[in-house]
Design a protein around this motif. Structure first.
Motif, PDB file in Angstrom:
ATOM      1  N   TRP A   1      46.110  46.644  42.322  1.00 34.45           N
ATOM      2  CA  TRP A   1      45.837  47.557  43.477  1.00 34.45           C
ATOM      3  C   TRP A   1      45.840  46.922  44.501  1.00 34.45           C
ATOM      4  CZ3 TRP A   1      46.020  52.739  43.712  1.00 34.45           C
ATOM      5  CH2 TRP A   1      45.852  53.300  44.932  1.00 34.45           C
ATOM      6  N   THR A   2      45.136  45.767  44.733  1.00 34.62           N
ATOM      7  CA  THR A   2      45.195  45.109  45.894  1.00 34.62           C
ATOM      8  C   THR A   2      46.385  44.491  46.533  1.00 34.62           C
ATOM      9  OG1 THR A   2      42.771  44.493  45.463  1.00 34.62           O
ATOM     10  CG2 THR A   2      43.878  43.177  47.002  1.00 34.62           C
ATOM     11  N   LEU A   3      46.809  43.731  45.149  1.00 35.33           N
ATOM     12  CA  LEU A   3      48.312  43.250  45.679  1.00 35.33           C
ATOM     13  C   LEU A   3      49.390  44.173  46.011  1.00 35.33           C
ATOM     14  CD1 LEU A   3      48.511  40.115  43.004  1.00 35.33           C
ATOM     15  CD2 LEU A   3      47.986  40.060  45.409  1.00 35.33           C
ATOM     16  N   SER A   4      49.313  45.483  45.545  1.00 26.77           N
ATOM     17  CA  SER A   4      50.268  46.622  45.958  1.00 26.77           C
ATOM     18  C   SER A   4      50.048  46.668  47.257  1.00 26.77           C
ATOM     19  CB  SER A   4      49.983  47.743  44.837  1.00 26.77           C
ATOM     20  OG  SER A   4      48.808  48.376  45.490  1.00 26.77           O
ATOM     21  N   ARG A   5      49.234  46.541  47.941  1.00 22.26           N
ATOM     22  CA  ARG A   5      49.057  46.693  49.281  1.00 22.26           C
ATOM     23  C   ARG A   5      49.519  45.414  50.211  1.00 22.26           C
ATOM     24  NH1 ARG A   5      47.768  51.358  48.445  1.00 22.26           N
ATOM     25  NH2 ARG A   5      45.838  52.292  48.618  1.00 22.26           N
ATOM     26  N   GLY A   6      49.557  44.455  49.429  1.00 22.69           N
ATOM     27  CA  GLY A   6      50.203  43.250  50.375  1.00 22.69           C
ATOM     28  C   GLY A   6      49.826  41.840  49.634  1.00 22.69           C
ATOM     29  N   GLU A   7      50.499  41.016  49.788  1.00 19.34           N
ATOM     30  CA  GLU A   7      50.247  39.511  49.125  1.00 19.34           C
ATOM     31  C   GLU A   7      48.951  38.971  49.581  1.00 19.34           C
ATOM     32  OE1 GLU A   7      53.024  36.568  52.033  1.00 19.34           O
ATOM     33  OE2 GLU A   7      53.972  37.837  50.285  1.00 19.34           O
ATOM     34  N   SER A   8      48.466  37.895  48.788  1.00 18.48           N
ATOM     35  CA  SER A   8      47.098  37.488  49.114  1.00 18.48           C
ATOM     36  C   SER A   8      46.814  36.269  48.371  1.00 18.48           C
ATOM     37  CB  SER A   8      45.806  38.409  48.707  1.00 18.48           C
ATOM     38  OG  SER A   8      44.684  37.980  48.926  1.00 18.48           O
ATOM     39  N   ASP A   9      46.016  35.438  48.786  1.00 21.69           N
ATOM     40  CA  ASP A   9      45.738  34.113  48.001  1.00 21.69           C
ATOM     41  C   ASP A   9      44.656  34.429  47.186  1.00 21.69           C
ATOM     42  OD1 ASP A   9      43.613  34.195  49.850  1.00 21.69           O
ATOM     43  OD2 ASP A   9      43.990  32.071  50.800  1.00 21.69           O
ATOM     44  N   VAL A  10      43.991  33.673  46.452  1.00 20.54           N
ATOM     45  CA  VAL A  10      42.996  33.822  45.351  1.00 20.54           C
ATOM     46  C   VAL A  10      41.754  34.202  46.040  1.00 20.54           C
ATOM     47  CG1 VAL A  10      41.663  33.005  43.645  1.00 20.54           C
ATOM     48  CG2 VAL A  10      44.065  32.515  43.539  1.00 20.54           C
ATOM     49  N   THR A  11      41.313  33.366  47.181  1.00 23.34           N
ATOM     50  CA  THR A  11      40.203  33.556  48.004  1.00 23.34           C
ATOM     51  C   THR A  11      40.198  34.883  48.507  1.00 23.34           C
ATOM     52  OG1 THR A  11      40.062  31.317  48.493  1.00 23.34           O
ATOM     53  CG2 THR A  11      38.787  32.694  49.764  1.00 23.34           C
ATOM     54  N   GLY A  12      41.116  35.687  48.970  1.00 19.19           N
ATOM     55  CA  GLY A  12      41.431  37.191  49.590  1.00 19.19           C
ATOM     56  C   GLY A  12      41.177  37.895  48.502  1.00 19.19           C
ATOM     57  N   LEU A  13      41.757  37.590  47.527  1.00 20.68           N
ATOM     58  CA  LEU A  13      41.578  38.682  46.479  1.00 20.68           C
ATOM     59  C   LEU A  13      40.208  38.667  45.800  1.00 20.68           C
ATOM     60  CD1 LEU A  13      44.888  37.819  44.278  1.00 20.68           C
ATOM     61  CD2 LEU A  13      44.303  40.070  45.409  1.00 20.68           C
ATOM     62  N   ALA A  14      39.600  37.512  45.778  1.00 20.96           N
ATOM     63  CA  ALA A  14      38.293  37.363  45.140  1.00 20.96           C
ATOM     64  C   ALA A  14      37.281  38.377  46.174  1.00 20.96           C
ATOM     65  CB  ALA A  14      37.790  35.940  45.129  1.00 20.96           C
ATOM     66  N   ASP A  15      37.417  38.027  47.578  1.00 20.52           N
ATOM     67  CA  ASP A  15      36.695  38.797  48.418  1.00 20.52           C
ATOM     68  C   ASP A  15      37.015  40.352  48.426  1.00 20.52           C
ATOM     69  OD1 ASP A  15      35.653  36.457  49.527  1.00 20.52           O
ATOM     70  OD2 ASP A  15      37.109  36.358  51.263  1.00 20.52           O
ATOM     71  N   ARG A  16      38.249  40.765  48.114  1.00 19.92           N
ATOM     72  CA  ARG A  16      38.515  42.233  48.117  1.00 19.92           C
ATOM     73  C   ARG A  16      38.002  42.790  46.841  1.00 19.92           C
ATOM     74  NH1 ARG A  16      42.838  45.275  50.059  1.00 19.92           N
ATOM     75  NH2 ARG A  16      42.083  47.742  49.664  1.00 19.92           N
ATOM     76  N   VAL A  17      38.135  42.422  45.738  1.00 20.39           N
ATOM     77  CA  VAL A  17      37.576  42.906  44.538  1.00 20.39           C
ATOM     78  C   VAL A  17      36.348  42.448  43.986  1.00 20.39           C
ATOM     79  CG1 VAL A  17      40.226  42.684  43.909  1.00 20.39           C
ATOM     80  CG2 VAL A  17      38.590  40.939  43.025  1.00 20.39           C
ATOM     81  N   GLY A  18      35.502  41.599  44.718  1.00 21.27           N
ATOM     82  CA  GLY A  18      34.238  41.293  44.584  1.00 21.27           C
ATOM     83  C   GLY A  18      34.109  40.561  43.018  1.00 21.27           C
ATOM     84  N   GLY A  19      34.862  39.486  42.945  1.00 22.99           N
ATOM     85  CA  GLY A  19      34.997  38.731  41.859  1.00 22.99           C
ATOM     86  C   GLY A  19      34.830  37.208  42.170  1.00 22.99           C
ATOM     87  N   THR A  20      34.510  36.376  41.325  1.00 24.62           N
ATOM     88  CA  THR A  20      34.463  34.944  41.567  1.00 24.62           C
ATOM     89  C   THR A  20      35.834  34.507  41.619  1.00 24.62           C
ATOM     90  OG1 THR A  20      34.338  34.195  39.367  1.00 24.62           O
ATOM     91  CG2 THR A  20      32.244  34.823  40.464  1.00 24.62           C
ATOM     92  N   LEU A  21      35.953  33.278  42.360  1.00 25.38           N
ATOM     93  CA  LEU A  21      37.259  32.653  42.205  1.00 25.38           C
ATOM     94  C   LEU A  21      37.728  32.299  40.855  1.00 25.38           C
ATOM     95  CD1 LEU A  21      37.033  30.024  45.241  1.00 25.38           C
ATOM     96  CD2 LEU A  21      38.559  32.260  45.218  1.00 25.38           C
ATOM     97  N   PRO A  22      36.945  31.711  40.052  1.00 22.68           N
ATOM     98  CA  PRO A  22      37.497  31.531  38.556  1.00 22.68           C
ATOM     99  C   PRO A  22      37.765  32.676  37.709  1.00 22.68           C
ATOM    100  CG  PRO A  22      35.527  30.264  38.990  1.00 22.68           C
ATOM    101  CD  PRO A  22      35.755  31.086  40.045  1.00 22.68           C
ATOM    102  N   SER A  23      37.130  33.909  38.023  1.00 23.33           N
ATOM    103  CA  SER A  23      37.546  34.978  37.218  1.00 23.33           C
ATOM    104  C   SER A  23      38.588  35.570  37.677  1.00 23.33           C
ATOM    105  CB  SER A  23      36.271  35.919  37.092  1.00 23.33           C
ATOM    106  OG  SER A  23      36.169  36.536  38.574  1.00 23.33           O
TER     107      SER A  23
END
Length: 117
Positions: free
Chosen positions: A37-59
């Motif tokens: 869902w988040t990537l459907s809004r635009g590209e991102s690196d893992v750090t940005g994705l983790a911040d947005r989805v509330g997950g850890t970098l490894p997960s």
């Protein structure tokens, strides 16, 4: 086979159904749905994705590792960063439609319209 009773649609081959089931299986976790869902809004690196989805970098990295071979997301290198983006717009459309419709039903509309890219 196609009949008038089924609207003229033929059943897909077993291999196609198996691939579809595997793809849906990959999306059967809230975390992966949120990543797509988040990537459907635009590209991102893992750090940005983790911040947005509330997950850890490894997960989040593990989720991306599973979504990439399925062809739902891909990555490209920007300097030292790995940037992730949608690789299958049609697959993401299915996610956006399902999540968007469920959000409408529960009174939680997504931030942007479901069909927007």
């Amino acid at each position: 086979m196609s009949t008038a009773a089924d609207g003229g649609f033929e059943d897909p081959p077993a291999e196609v159904l198996a691939e579809a089931a595997a793809a849906f299986g990959l999306l059967a976790t809230p975390a992966r749905l949120h990543v797509v869902w988040t990537l459907s809004r635009g590209e991102s690196d893992v750090t940005g994705l983790a911040d947005r989805v509330g997950g850890t970098l490894p997960s989040v990295s593990q989720h991306l590792t599973k979504l990439k071979p399925a062809g739902l997301v891909r990555s490209r290198r920007e300097g030292r960063r790995q940037v992730y983006l949608v690789d299958d717009p049609d697959g993401v459309t299915v996610v956006r439609l399902m999540v968007g419709r469920l959000a409408e039903r529960t009174g939680h509309m997504p931030a942007r319209s479901v069909g927007a890219r």
